[in-house]
Write a protein that holds these residues in place. Structure first.
Motif, PDB file in Angstrom:
ATOM      1  N   VAL A  11       0.837  -1.194   0.000  1.00  0.00           N
ATOM      2  CA  VAL A  11       0.000   0.000   0.000  1.00  0.00           C
ATOM      3  C   VAL A  11       0.873   1.244   0.000  1.00  0.00           C
ATOM      4  CG1 VAL A  11      -1.950  -1.082   1.153  1.00  0.00           C
ATOM      5  CG2 VAL A  11      -0.173  -0.006   2.523  1.00  0.00           C
ATOM      6  N   LEU A  12       0.333   2.343  -0.510  1.00  0.00           N
ATOM      7  CA  LEU A  12       0.991   3.651  -0.480  1.00  0.00           C
ATOM      8  C   LEU A  12       0.229   4.485   0.534  1.00  0.00           C
ATOM      9  CD1 LEU A  12       1.324   4.189  -4.326  1.00  0.00           C
ATOM     10  CD2 LEU A  12       3.209   3.797  -2.753  1.00  0.00           C
ATOM     11  N   GLY A  13       0.728   4.501   1.772  1.00  0.00           N
ATOM     12  CA  GLY A  13      -0.035   5.158   2.829  1.00  0.00           C
ATOM     13  C   GLY A  13      -1.359   4.435   2.999  1.00  0.00           C
ATOM     14  N   ASP A  14      -2.457   5.163   2.899  1.00  0.00           N
ATOM     15  CA  ASP A  14      -3.784   4.557   2.991  1.00  0.00           C
ATOM     16  C   ASP A  14      -4.342   4.190   1.622  1.00  0.00           C
ATOM     17  OD1 ASP A  14      -3.873   4.752   5.736  1.00  0.00           O
ATOM     18  OD2 ASP A  14      -4.688   6.790   5.695  1.00  0.00           O
ATOM     19  N   GLN A  15      -3.568   4.431   0.565  1.00  0.00           N
ATOM     20  CA  GLN A  15      -4.041   4.178  -0.782  1.00  0.00           C
ATOM     21  C   GLN A  15      -3.529   2.827  -1.289  1.00  0.00           C
ATOM     22  OE1 GLN A  15      -6.238   6.271  -2.357  1.00  0.00           O
ATOM     23  NE2 GLN A  15      -6.217   7.278  -0.352  1.00  0.00           N
ATOM     24  N   THR A  16      -4.325   2.188  -2.091  1.00  0.00           N
ATOM     25  CA  THR A  16      -3.953   0.896  -2.659  1.00  0.00           C
ATOM     26  C   THR A  16      -3.150   1.108  -3.945  1.00  0.00           C
ATOM     27  OG1 THR A  16      -5.950  -0.097  -1.749  1.00  0.00           O
ATOM     28  CG2 THR A  16      -4.860  -1.286  -3.514  1.00  0.00           C
ATOM     29  N   LYS A  17      -2.117   0.296  -4.119  1.00  0.00           N
ATOM     30  CA  LYS A  17      -1.260   0.420  -5.291  1.00  0.00           C
ATOM     31  C   LYS A  17      -1.919  -0.138  -6.550  1.00  0.00           C
ATOM     32  CE  LYS A  17       3.118  -0.247  -2.785  1.00  0.00           C
ATOM     33  NZ  LYS A  17       4.282  -1.159  -2.631  1.00  0.00           N
ATOM     34  N   GLY A  18      -1.543   0.437  -7.680  1.00  0.00           N
ATOM     35  CA  GLY A  18      -1.928  -0.086  -8.979  1.00  0.00           C
ATOM     36  C   GLY A  18      -0.750  -0.007  -9.929  1.00  0.00           C
ATOM     37  N   ILE A  19      -0.833  -0.752 -11.015  1.00  0.00           N
ATOM     38  CA  ILE A  19       0.233  -0.799 -12.021  1.00  0.00           C
ATOM     39  C   ILE A  19      -0.246  -0.081 -13.280  1.00  0.00           C
ATOM     40  CG2 ILE A  19       1.655  -2.320 -13.457  1.00  0.00           C
ATOM     41  CD1 ILE A  19       1.437  -4.422 -11.309  1.00  0.00           C
ATOM     42  N   SER A  20       0.623   0.697 -13.881  1.00  0.00           N
ATOM     43  CA  SER A  20       0.216   1.463 -15.062  1.00  0.00           C
ATOM     44  C   SER A  20      -0.103   0.533 -16.228  1.00  0.00           C
ATOM     45  CB  SER A  20       1.307   2.460 -15.476  1.00  0.00           C
ATOM     46  OG  SER A  20       2.368   1.818 -16.141  1.00  0.00           O
ATOM     47  N   VAL A  21      -1.113   0.891 -16.985  1.00  0.00           N
ATOM     48  CA  VAL A  21      -1.478   0.123 -18.174  1.00  0.00           C
ATOM     49  C   VAL A  21      -0.307   0.122 -19.157  1.00  0.00           C
ATOM     50  CG1 VAL A  21      -3.036   0.027 -20.158  1.00  0.00           C
ATOM     51  CG2 VAL A  21      -3.945   0.539 -17.883  1.00  0.00           C
ATOM     52  N   CYS A 104      -0.837   5.186  -6.834  1.00  0.00           N
ATOM     53  CA  CYS A 104      -2.162   4.940  -6.272  1.00  0.00           C
ATOM     54  C   CYS A 104      -3.087   4.444  -7.372  1.00  0.00           C
ATOM     55  CB  CYS A 104      -2.724   6.222  -5.663  1.00  0.00           C
ATOM     56  SG  CYS A 104      -1.766   6.849  -4.264  1.00  0.00           S
ATOM     57  N   ALA A 105      -3.781   3.367  -7.115  1.00  0.00           N
ATOM     58  CA  ALA A 105      -4.657   2.770  -8.122  1.00  0.00           C
ATOM     59  C   ALA A 105      -5.769   3.733  -8.507  1.00  0.00           C
ATOM     60  CB  ALA A 105      -5.237   1.467  -7.603  1.00  0.00           C
ATOM     61  N   CYS A 146      -1.494  -7.458  -7.849  1.00  0.00           N
ATOM     62  CA  CYS A 146      -1.429  -6.563  -6.696  1.00  0.00           C
ATOM     63  C   CYS A 146      -1.641  -7.262  -5.354  1.00  0.00           C
ATOM     64  CB  CYS A 146      -2.447  -5.434  -6.860  1.00  0.00           C
ATOM     65  SG  CYS A 146      -2.107  -4.403  -8.304  1.00  0.00           S
ATOM     66  N   ASN A 147      -2.250  -8.429  -5.346  1.00  0.00           N
ATOM     67  CA  ASN A 147      -2.298  -9.233  -4.129  1.00  0.00           C
ATOM     68  C   ASN A 147      -0.979  -9.958  -3.952  1.00  0.00           C
ATOM     69  OD1 ASN A 147      -4.887  -8.675  -3.181  1.00  0.00           O
ATOM     70  ND2 ASN A 147      -5.836 -10.368  -4.298  1.00  0.00           N
ATOM     71  N   ASN A 148      -0.558 -10.114  -2.706  1.00  0.00           N
ATOM     72  CA  ASN A 148       0.625 -10.927  -2.432  1.00  0.00           C
ATOM     73  C   ASN A 148       0.205 -12.392  -2.504  1.00  0.00           C
ATOM     74  OD1 ASN A 148       2.808 -12.344  -1.432  1.00  0.00           O
ATOM     75  ND2 ASN A 148       3.263 -10.856   0.180  1.00  0.00           N
ATOM     76  N   GLN A 149       0.537 -13.054  -3.594  1.00  0.00           N
ATOM     77  CA  GLN A 149       0.052 -14.413  -3.812  1.00  0.00           C
ATOM     78  C   GLN A 149       0.687 -15.424  -2.861  1.00  0.00           C
ATOM     79  OE1 GLN A 149      -2.542 -14.720  -5.448  1.00  0.00           O
ATOM     80  NE2 GLN A 149      -2.580 -12.850  -6.673  1.00  0.00           N
ATOM     81  N   PHE A 150       1.803 -15.056  -2.229  1.00  0.00           N
ATOM     82  CA  PHE A 150       2.361 -15.930  -1.191  1.00  0.00           C
ATOM     83  C   PHE A 150       1.377 -16.024  -0.022  1.00  0.00           C
ATOM     84  CE2 PHE A 150       6.054 -14.772  -3.622  1.00  0.00           C
ATOM     85  CZ  PHE A 150       6.870 -15.893  -3.571  1.00  0.00           C
TER      86      PHE A 150
END
Length: 330
Positions: A11-21, A104-105, A146-150
């Motif tokens: 996470v980025l602070g309280d924001q959820t991460k996303g990956i650029s298209v 941020c997503a 974006c989920n930790n698959q482990f």
């Protein structure tokens, strides 16, 4: 090289991460081609990629990560959420190697792991193009990445309903990547996508439609009446890869299944009809432009042919004149 000793978070602070298209279109696709040259092609799905990266699932759906492939370094990095053990999300690893690719997503993506990777990426790319969005500025939350698959596939300690609901409410904008309509659509046969979009609809979040190319081509051949009949939702018949997830969701929605079916069906019918109404005039414009292009090409061809004929005629005239001059000289 980056250090693998600093614990990383998703996470980025309280924001959820996303990956650029843009990263998915370029670096991600290219890296998969490099790592799996004989296994990665147009038909390769995310489910198959999971097998390549983390091993095939056992009878319970768990993966044992016996020989995980260290894509972008996600295997060796230390995860703060795993008590100092190695293994982070692909998104977190990508952020370390390419910081500009993660932010941020902006959009939560509802989809299925059974999709072709290449088709999925192109659907997102086309969505951005159609909406005038820069792929560098659109950061998508995609569960696979974006989920930790482990934690999800190996440790098995996550409450999926809670986690997905939290991310939906944080990101607050949804793209539904749909692979087809009517009976061939995977999207409406999988439980998580239907549950996600119903949750987003209930929260009154903006929901957008991104159709894969094949689905869009088939849809554009339908009339409005056929489009209305094309969406069939039966949430209690939909499946999830992990039985625990399926049992949990179905227990949660058992009393409202018919309401969910109608809400999701109505939502997608409206989205698809809206798309058809937009695409109809665009298709006519494209058809008119194609006709104009063909006309101009034919005119250019005829002009070139006329010029060539004139050239040959002039060459023949000059040759004849030269022959006549030579004859008179004799």
């Amino acid at each position: 090289m980056f250090s693998c000793c600093t614990p990383c978070t998703d996470v980025l602070g309280d924001q959820t991460k996303g990956i650029s298209v843009e990263f998915l279109v370029t670096d991600f696709d290219q890296e998969l081609q490099r790592l799996f040259p004989d296994q990665y092609d147009e038909a390769t799905t995310f489910m198959q990629l999971a097998d390549l990266l983390w091993g095939s699932p056992d009878s319970t759906g768990r993966r044992h990560f016996t020989r995980p492939v260290d894509l972008f370094g996600h295997v060796r990095m230390i995860a703060s959420s795993r008590g100092g053990k190695a293994g982070v999300s692909l998104c977190t690893a990508i952020e370390e190697t390419c910081p500009r690719a993660v932010s941020c997503a902006t959009h939560f993506v509802s989809w299925s792991w059974r999709y072709s990777i290449k088709h999925f990426i192109r659907a997102l790319q086309e969505y951005c193009r159609e909406h005038g969005l820069n792929t560098l500025d659109i950061f998508v939350w995609v569960c696979f990445l974006c989920n930790n698959q482990f934690e999800w596939l190996k440790d098995g300690g996550k409450d999926g309903v809670k986690e997905f609901g939290t991310n939906l409410k944080k990101i607050r904008e949804v793209i539904c990547v749909v692979d087809g309509v009517a009976s061939e659509a995977v999207y409406f046969k999988r439980l998580w996508p239907v549950f996600e979009v119903f949750t987003a609809h209930s929260e009154q979040l903006p929901i957008h439609l991104a159709l894969m190319e094949d689905a869009q081509q088939r849809l554009l051949k339908m009339n409005l009446g056929e489009a209305r009949e094309a969406i069939v939702v039966d949430v209690m018949a939909a499946k999830a890869s992990e039985k625990n997830d399926e049992d949990q969701i179905k227990a949660l929605i058992a009393g409202t299944a018919s309401e969910i079916n109608k809400a999701v069906q109505d939502l997608f019918t409206d989205l698809i009809i809206g798309l058809l109404k937009q695409e109809g005039p665009k298709a006519e414009l494209r058809k008119a432009q194609a006709a104009e292009d063909a006309k101009q090409a034919e005119e250019a061809r005829l002009a070139a042919q006329a010029a060539e004929d004139a050239k040959q005629a002039e060459e023949a005239r000059l040759a004849a004149q030269a022959a006549e001059d030579a004859k008179q000289a004799e």
